[in-house]
Motif scaffolding. Structure first.
Motif, PDB file in Angstrom:
ATOM      1  N   LEU A   1       3.676   6.189   3.756  1.00  0.00           N
ATOM      2  CA  LEU A   1       4.554   5.812   4.935  1.00  0.00           C
ATOM      3  C   LEU A   1       3.874   4.462   5.587  1.00  0.00           C
ATOM      4  CD1 LEU A   1       5.820   9.260   6.494  1.00  0.00           C
ATOM      5  CD2 LEU A   1       7.076   7.425   5.315  1.00  0.00           C
ATOM      6  N   GLU A   2       2.567   4.704   5.632  1.00  0.00           N
ATOM      7  CA  GLU A   2       1.695   3.378   5.991  1.00  0.00           C
ATOM      8  C   GLU A   2       1.970   2.235   5.183  1.00  0.00           C
ATOM      9  OE1 GLU A   2       0.083   3.094   8.866  1.00  0.00           O
ATOM     10  OE2 GLU A   2       0.294   5.225   9.829  1.00  0.00           O
ATOM     11  N   ARG A   3       2.031   2.492   4.012  1.00  0.00           N
ATOM     12  CA  ARG A   3       2.207   1.442   3.234  1.00  0.00           C
ATOM     13  C   ARG A   3       3.719   0.838   3.373  1.00  0.00           C
ATOM     14  NH1 ARG A   3      -1.215   4.193  -0.201  1.00  0.00           N
ATOM     15  NH2 ARG A   3       0.415   5.482  -1.270  1.00  0.00           N
ATOM     16  N   GLN A   4       4.758   1.651   3.322  1.00  0.00           N
ATOM     17  CA  GLN A   4       5.978   1.349   3.420  1.00  0.00           C
ATOM     18  C   GLN A   4       6.094   0.448   4.718  1.00  0.00           C
ATOM     19  OE1 GLN A   4       8.828   4.390   3.014  1.00  0.00           O
ATOM     20  NE2 GLN A   4       7.855   5.181   1.219  1.00  0.00           N
ATOM     21  N   ASN A   5       5.774   0.966   5.716  1.00  0.00           N
ATOM     22  CA  ASN A   5       5.559   0.387   7.122  1.00  0.00           C
ATOM     23  C   ASN A   5       5.058  -0.981   7.078  1.00  0.00           C
ATOM     24  OD1 ASN A   5       6.167   0.086   9.839  1.00  0.00           O
ATOM     25  ND2 ASN A   5       4.503   1.386  10.585  1.00  0.00           N
ATOM     26  N   ALA A   6       3.898  -1.218   6.411  1.00  0.00           N
ATOM     27  CA  ALA A   6       3.314  -2.503   6.359  1.00  0.00           C
ATOM     28  C   ALA A   6       4.110  -3.485   5.533  1.00  0.00           C
ATOM     29  CB  ALA A   6       1.886  -2.452   5.817  1.00  0.00           C
ATOM     30  N   ALA A   7       4.794  -2.935   4.314  1.00  0.00           N
ATOM     31  CA  ALA A   7       5.695  -3.757   3.742  1.00  0.00           C
ATOM     32  C   ALA A   7       6.974  -4.246   4.410  1.00  0.00           C
ATOM     33  CB  ALA A   7       6.044  -2.972   2.441  1.00  0.00           C
ATOM     34  N   LEU A   8       7.474  -3.317   5.423  1.00  0.00           N
ATOM     35  CA  LEU A   8       8.749  -3.463   5.962  1.00  0.00           C
ATOM     36  C   LEU A   8       8.268  -4.708   7.010  1.00  0.00           C
ATOM     37  CD1 LEU A   8      10.463  -0.030   6.365  1.00  0.00           C
ATOM     38  CD2 LEU A   8      11.145  -2.097   5.154  1.00  0.00           C
ATOM     39  N   ARG A   9       7.209  -4.474   7.750  1.00  0.00           N
ATOM     40  CA  ARG A   9       6.783  -5.525   8.634  1.00  0.00           C
ATOM     41  C   ARG A   9       6.516  -6.752   8.074  1.00  0.00           C
ATOM     42  NH1 ARG A   9       5.040  -3.312  13.504  1.00  0.00           N
ATOM     43  NH2 ARG A   9       4.853  -0.819  13.708  1.00  0.00           N
TER      44      ARG A   9
END
Length: 125
Positions: free
Chosen positions: A62-70
């Protein structure tokens, strides 16, 4: 004094009955119950550890997905600023915006309402 304690010790031994089959089967059941409980506790700890590991991996994902979305938000914001800048520089030169809007019947006559809607691939799911 030591003599009296010896006599009390020997009397306590004489008062307890000798171990019977009932006592040994009770002891055996206690040992089996403890072993079963030990195994259940071990399994429970293992499940708890596995659950914690799974949650940790999910959190990292989820942290990786969050960073990609940001990153995508940042890129889209920059793209929006670029297009807004292009639009604002184009508006003073635009002949369509400078002329009065055509009457509604002209607008509707030039459009076909039966054509399928074509959208950008970016907004399709």
């Amino acid at each position: 004094m030591p003599h009296s304690s010896d006599s009390s010790d020997s009397s306590s031994f004489s008062q307890s009955p000798p171990p019977s089959k009932q006592d040994s089967s009770d002891d055996m059941r206690k040992v089996q119950r403890r072993e079963k409980n030990r195994i259940a506790a071990q399994k429970s700890r293992l499940r708890q550890t596995q659950k914690a590991d799974t949650l940790h991996l999910e959190s990292e994902d989820l942290e990786r997905q969050n960073a990609a979305l940001r990153r995508e938000i940042k890129q889209l914001t920059e793209e929006m600023k670029h297009f807004a800048s292009m639009l604002s520089s184009h508006e003073p030169l635009c002949s369509i915006l400078a002329s009065p809007p055509p009457p509604p019947e002209v607008l509707y006559a030039t459009h076909s309402f039966h054509q399928p809607h074509i959208s950008s691939p970016r907004f399709q799911h």
